[in-house]
Write a protein that holds these residues in place. Structure first.
Motif, PDB file in Angstrom:
ATOM      1  N   THR A  65      24.616  40.394  74.422  1.00  0.00           N
ATOM      2  CA  THR A  65      23.618  41.630  75.459  1.00  0.00           C
ATOM      3  C   THR A  65      22.624  41.759  74.591  1.00  0.00           C
ATOM      4  O   THR A  65      22.139  41.955  72.944  1.00  0.00           O
ATOM      5  CB  THR A  65      24.676  42.684  75.182  1.00  0.00           C
ATOM      6  OG1 THR A  65      25.548  42.464  74.125  1.00  0.00           O
ATOM      7  CG2 THR A  65      25.703  42.271  76.731  1.00  0.00           C
ATOM      8  N   LEU A  91      20.283  45.659  74.195  1.00  0.00           N
ATOM      9  CA  LEU A  91      19.573  47.347  74.381  1.00  0.00           C
ATOM     10  C   LEU A  91      18.521  47.446  74.516  1.00  0.00           C
ATOM     11  O   LEU A  91      17.451  46.768  73.698  1.00  0.00           O
ATOM     12  CB  LEU A  91      20.440  48.151  73.326  1.00  0.00           C
ATOM     13  CG  LEU A  91      22.179  47.885  73.216  1.00  0.00           C
ATOM     14  CD1 LEU A  91      22.549  49.281  72.759  1.00  0.00           C
ATOM     15  CD2 LEU A  91      22.705  47.718  75.083  1.00  0.00           C
ATOM     16  N   ARG A 151      22.907  51.003  81.393  1.00  0.00           N
ATOM     17  CA  ARG A 151      22.805  51.633  81.196  1.00  0.00           C
ATOM     18  C   ARG A 151      23.871  53.437  81.146  1.00  0.00           C
ATOM     19  O   ARG A 151      23.256  53.963  82.187  1.00  0.00           O
ATOM     20  CB  ARG A 151      23.266  51.916  78.957  1.00  0.00           C
ATOM     21  CG  ARG A 151      22.605  50.503  78.381  1.00  0.00           C
ATOM     22  CD  ARG A 151      21.241  50.519  77.413  1.00  0.00           C
ATOM     23  NE  ARG A 151      22.333  51.456  76.841  1.00  0.00           N
ATOM     24  CZ  ARG A 151      21.502  51.974  75.439  1.00  0.00           C
ATOM     25  NH1 ARG A 151      19.955  51.533  75.742  1.00  0.00           N
ATOM     26  NH2 ARG A 151      21.899  52.413  74.561  1.00  0.00           N
ATOM     27  N   ASP A 183      30.268  47.685  79.848  1.00  0.00           N
ATOM     28  CA  ASP A 183      30.120  48.152  78.132  1.00  0.00           C
ATOM     29  C   ASP A 183      29.338  46.443  77.248  1.00  0.00           C
ATOM     30  O   ASP A 183      30.228  45.419  77.483  1.00  0.00           O
ATOM     31  CB  ASP A 183      31.555  48.730  77.262  1.00  0.00           C
ATOM     32  CG  ASP A 183      30.882  48.244  76.262  1.00  0.00           C
ATOM     33  OD1 ASP A 183      30.176  48.680  75.828  1.00  0.00           O
ATOM     34  OD2 ASP A 183      31.977  49.026  75.091  1.00  0.00           O
ATOM     35  N   PRO A 184      28.219  47.446  77.325  1.00  0.00           N
ATOM     36  CA  PRO A 184      27.638  45.786  76.842  1.00  0.00           C
ATOM     37  C   PRO A 184      28.102  45.480  75.540  1.00  0.00           C
ATOM     38  O   PRO A 184      28.206  43.893  75.255  1.00  0.00           O
ATOM     39  CB  PRO A 184      25.953  45.904  75.962  1.00  0.00           C
ATOM     40  CG  PRO A 184      25.993  47.699  76.549  1.00  0.00           C
ATOM     41  CD  PRO A 184      27.684  48.582  77.412  1.00  0.00           C
ATOM     42  N   SER A 230      20.937  41.848  84.115  1.00  0.00           N
ATOM     43  CA  SER A 230      20.994  42.779  83.032  1.00  0.00           C
ATOM     44  C   SER A 230      21.752  43.397  84.623  1.00  0.00           C
ATOM     45  O   SER A 230      22.157  43.707  85.245  1.00  0.00           O
ATOM     46  CB  SER A 230      19.463  43.856  83.243  1.00  0.00           C
ATOM     47  OG  SER A 230      18.833  43.882  84.638  1.00  0.00           O
ATOM     48  N   ARG A 251      17.213  52.626  79.554  1.00  0.00           N
ATOM     49  CA  ARG A 251      18.508  52.707  80.107  1.00  0.00           C
ATOM     50  C   ARG A 251      19.023  51.176  81.104  1.00  0.00           C
ATOM     51  O   ARG A 251      20.264  51.734  81.397  1.00  0.00           O
ATOM     52  CB  ARG A 251      17.990  53.605  81.432  1.00  0.00           C
ATOM     53  CG  ARG A 251      17.478  54.846  80.801  1.00  0.00           C
ATOM     54  CD  ARG A 251      16.805  55.371  82.888  1.00  0.00           C
ATOM     55  NE  ARG A 251      15.519  55.815  82.469  1.00  0.00           N
ATOM     56  CZ  ARG A 251      14.640  56.388  83.353  1.00  0.00           C
ATOM     57  NH1 ARG A 251      15.672  56.335  84.209  1.00  0.00           N
ATOM     58  NH2 ARG A 251      13.796  57.194  82.845  1.00  0.00           N
ATOM     59  N   SER A 252      18.653  50.746  80.298  1.00  0.00           N
ATOM     60  CA  SER A 252      19.732  49.221  80.805  1.00  0.00           C
ATOM     61  C   SER A 252      19.798  48.137  79.763  1.00  0.00           C
ATOM     62  O   SER A 252      19.603  47.797  78.565  1.00  0.00           O
ATOM     63  CB  SER A 252      18.547  48.232  81.634  1.00  0.00           C
ATOM     64  OG  SER A 252      17.903  48.894  82.158  1.00  0.00           O
ATOM     65  N   PHE A 253      20.483  47.109  79.922  1.00  0.00           N
ATOM     66  CA  PHE A 253      20.986  46.298  78.803  1.00  0.00           C
ATOM     67  C   PHE A 253      20.686  44.269  79.896  1.00  0.00           C
ATOM     68  O   PHE A 253      20.698  45.009  80.424  1.00  0.00           O
ATOM     69  CB  PHE A 253      21.909  46.436  78.499  1.00  0.00           C
ATOM     70  CG  PHE A 253      23.860  45.774  79.120  1.00  0.00           C
ATOM     71  CD1 PHE A 253      24.260  44.901  79.789  1.00  0.00           C
ATOM     72  CD2 PHE A 253      24.362  47.517  79.887  1.00  0.00           C
ATOM     73  CE1 PHE A 253      25.487  44.814  80.538  1.00  0.00           C
ATOM     74  CE2 PHE A 253      25.345  46.839  81.394  1.00  0.00           C
ATOM     75  CZ  PHE A 253      25.486  45.650  81.426  1.00  0.00           C
TER      76      PHE A 253
END
Length: 170
Positions: free
Chosen positions: A155, A157, A119, A137-138, A116, A160-162
Protein backbone atom coordinates in the motif's frame (compact mmCIF):
# COMPACT_ATOMS: atom_id res chain seq x y z
CA UNK A 1 -10.21 11.52 -9.73
CA UNK A 2 -9.10 11.35 -13.37
CA UNK A 3 -6.20 13.78 -13.10
CA UNK A 4 -4.63 12.61 -9.85
CA UNK A 5 -6.07 9.54 -8.13
CA UNK A 6 -6.38 7.16 -11.08
CA UNK A 7 -2.89 7.75 -12.53
CA UNK A 8 -1.38 7.52 -9.04
CA UNK A 9 -3.32 4.41 -8.00
CA UNK A 10 -2.47 2.59 -11.23
CA UNK A 11 1.14 3.73 -11.61
CA UNK A 12 3.02 0.71 -12.94
CA UNK A 13 -0.11 -1.38 -13.57
CA UNK A 14 -0.46 -2.64 -17.14
CA UNK A 15 -4.14 -2.39 -18.07
CA UNK A 16 -3.90 -4.86 -20.93
CA UNK A 17 -5.85 -8.02 -21.57
CA UNK A 18 -9.01 -8.75 -19.58
CA UNK A 19 -9.60 -5.98 -17.03
CA UNK A 20 -12.31 -6.23 -14.38
CA UNK A 21 -13.53 -3.29 -12.33
CA UNK A 22 -15.41 -4.13 -9.13
CA UNK A 23 -17.90 -1.59 -7.82
CA UNK A 24 -17.87 1.18 -10.42
CA UNK A 25 -20.86 2.96 -8.90
CA UNK A 26 -21.77 5.86 -11.17
CA UNK A 27 -18.90 5.05 -13.52
CA UNK A 28 -16.50 7.94 -12.98
CA UNK A 29 -13.54 5.55 -12.90
CA UNK A 30 -15.04 3.27 -15.54
CA UNK A 31 -15.08 6.06 -18.11
CA UNK A 32 -11.38 6.72 -17.46
CA UNK A 33 -10.56 3.01 -17.68
CA UNK A 34 -12.55 2.59 -20.90
CA UNK A 35 -10.06 4.87 -22.67
CA UNK A 36 -7.00 3.01 -21.34
CA UNK A 37 -7.79 -0.62 -20.57
CA UNK A 38 -7.88 -3.72 -22.73
CA UNK A 39 -11.24 -5.51 -22.68
CA UNK A 40 -13.04 -3.90 -19.73
CA UNK A 41 -15.82 -5.51 -17.71
CA UNK A 42 -17.44 -3.84 -14.70
CA UNK A 43 -19.39 -5.59 -11.95
CA UNK A 44 -21.78 -3.38 -9.97
CA UNK A 45 -23.95 -4.65 -7.10
CA UNK A 46 -26.64 -1.96 -7.47
CA UNK A 47 -28.94 -2.99 -10.36
CA UNK A 48 -30.02 0.59 -11.11
CA UNK A 49 -26.44 1.85 -11.32
CA UNK A 50 -25.46 -1.20 -13.41
CA UNK A 51 -28.33 -0.56 -15.83
CA UNK A 52 -27.38 3.10 -16.16
CA UNK A 53 -23.75 2.18 -16.88
CA UNK A 54 -24.79 -0.52 -19.33
CA UNK A 55 -26.79 2.06 -21.29
CA UNK A 56 -24.18 4.84 -21.01
CA UNK A 57 -21.16 2.69 -21.94
CA UNK A 58 -22.80 0.33 -24.43
CA UNK A 59 -20.29 -1.08 -26.88
CA UNK A 60 -17.33 0.09 -24.80
CA UNK A 61 -17.66 -1.78 -21.50
CA UNK A 62 -19.45 -4.97 -20.55
CA UNK A 63 -21.41 -4.20 -17.38
CA UNK A 64 -22.75 -6.99 -15.19
CA UNK A 65 -24.88 -6.81 -12.09
CA UNK A 66 -23.18 -8.77 -9.34
CA UNK A 67 -21.40 -8.87 -6.02
CA UNK A 68 -17.64 -8.42 -5.82
CA UNK A 69 -17.56 -11.10 -3.12
CA UNK A 70 -19.18 -13.61 -5.51
CA UNK A 71 -17.86 -12.80 -8.98
CA UNK A 72 -19.56 -14.41 -12.00
CA UNK A 73 -16.29 -15.41 -13.70
CA UNK A 74 -14.28 -18.63 -13.89
CA UNK A 75 -11.03 -18.98 -11.96
CA UNK A 76 -7.98 -17.58 -13.72
CA UNK A 77 -9.94 -15.71 -16.39
CA UNK A 78 -8.86 -12.08 -15.78
CA UNK A 79 -5.52 -10.29 -16.10
CA UNK A 80 -6.20 -7.25 -13.90
CA UNK A 81 -8.82 -6.49 -11.22
CA UNK A 82 -9.29 -2.92 -10.01
CA UNK A 83 -11.54 -1.06 -7.60
CA UNK A 84 -11.62 2.57 -6.54
CA UNK A 85 -13.11 4.30 -3.53
CA UNK A 86 -15.56 1.48 -2.89
CA UNK A 87 -14.00 -0.91 -0.37
CA UNK A 88 -15.33 1.12 2.57
CA UNK A 89 -18.86 0.61 1.20
CA UNK A 90 -18.56 -3.17 1.61
CA UNK A 91 -20.65 -3.87 4.75
CA UNK A 92 -18.09 -5.81 6.84
CA UNK A 93 -14.41 -6.66 7.04
CA UNK A 94 -15.33 -10.32 6.45
CA UNK A 95 -17.17 -9.36 3.23
CA UNK A 96 -14.17 -7.27 2.17
CA UNK A 97 -11.95 -10.32 2.71
CA UNK A 98 -14.30 -12.40 0.54
CA UNK A 99 -14.01 -9.73 -2.18
CA UNK A 100 -10.19 -9.94 -1.94
CA UNK A 101 -10.34 -13.75 -2.20
CA UNK A 102 -12.64 -13.51 -5.23
CA UNK A 103 -10.26 -11.06 -6.91
CA UNK A 104 -7.42 -13.54 -6.33
CA UNK A 105 -9.54 -16.43 -7.62
CA UNK A 106 -10.48 -14.83 -10.93
CA UNK A 107 -6.99 -13.51 -11.67
CA UNK A 108 -4.60 -15.44 -13.89
CA UNK A 109 -1.24 -16.44 -12.38
CA UNK A 110 0.84 -13.28 -12.01
CA UNK A 111 -2.29 -11.10 -12.30
CA UNK A 112 -2.66 -7.76 -10.55
CA UNK A 113 -5.27 -6.44 -8.13
CA UNK A 114 -4.96 -2.69 -7.67
CA UNK A 115 -6.90 0.37 -6.67
CA UNK A 116 -7.48 3.00 -4.05
CA UNK A 117 -9.74 3.95 -1.20
CA UNK A 118 -10.22 6.81 1.21
CA UNK A 119 -8.36 7.31 4.46
CA UNK A 120 -10.39 7.98 7.60
CA UNK A 121 -10.84 11.63 8.51
CA UNK A 122 -13.55 13.79 10.01
CA UNK A 123 -14.61 14.86 6.50
CA UNK A 124 -14.76 11.23 5.39
CA UNK A 125 -16.92 10.30 8.40
CA UNK A 126 -19.26 13.24 7.80
CA UNK A 127 -19.72 12.26 4.15
CA UNK A 128 -20.82 8.80 5.27
CA UNK A 129 -23.37 9.65 7.95
CA UNK A 130 -26.27 7.21 7.41
CA UNK A 131 -24.21 5.35 4.81
CA UNK A 132 -22.18 2.14 4.92
CA UNK A 133 -18.65 2.94 6.04
CA UNK A 134 -16.26 0.14 6.98
CA UNK A 135 -12.83 1.75 6.62
CA UNK A 136 -9.90 -0.30 5.39
CA UNK A 137 -6.68 0.21 7.32
CA UNK A 138 -3.89 0.60 4.75
CA UNK A 139 -1.36 -0.67 7.33
CA UNK A 140 -3.09 -4.06 7.66
CA UNK A 141 -4.32 -4.40 4.07
CA UNK A 142 -1.19 -6.15 2.71
CA UNK A 143 -1.56 -8.95 5.29
CA UNK A 144 -5.27 -9.27 4.48
CA UNK A 145 -4.48 -9.51 0.77
CA UNK A 146 -1.82 -12.17 1.34
CA UNK A 147 -4.32 -14.13 3.48
CA UNK A 148 -6.74 -13.93 0.52
CA UNK A 149 -4.25 -15.64 -1.79
CA UNK A 150 -1.98 -12.92 -3.14
CA UNK A 151 1.78 -13.51 -3.22
CA UNK A 152 2.83 -9.89 -2.94
CA UNK A 153 0.91 -6.89 -1.63
CA UNK A 154 1.70 -3.29 -0.78
CA UNK A 155 0.00 0.00 0.00
CA UNK A 156 0.98 3.64 -0.35
CA UNK A 157 -0.42 6.78 1.23
CA UNK A 158 -1.28 10.00 -0.55
CA UNK A 159 -3.41 12.89 0.64
CA UNK A 160 -6.85 11.64 1.65
CA UNK A 161 -6.39 8.30 -0.11
CA UNK A 162 -4.31 5.18 -0.14
CA UNK A 163 -3.48 2.92 -3.03
CA UNK A 164 -2.83 -0.79 -3.07
CA UNK A 165 -1.40 -3.35 -5.40
CA UNK A 166 -1.18 -7.12 -5.09
CA UNK A 167 -0.21 -9.93 -7.43
CA UNK A 168 -1.23 -13.55 -7.58
CA UNK A 169 1.47 -16.25 -7.50
CA UNK A 170 3.05 -16.93 -10.93
Amino acid sequence: MHGQVMPWALDGVALSGEVLEIGPGYGVTTRWLAERAGRLTAVEVDPVLAADLRWDLAGRVEVRTGDGADLPFPAGSVDVVVCFTMLHHVPSAAQQDRLFAEAARVLRPGGTFAGSDSRVSLRFRLLHVRDTMVPVDPATLPDRLRAAGFAEAETGLGGRSFRFSATTPP
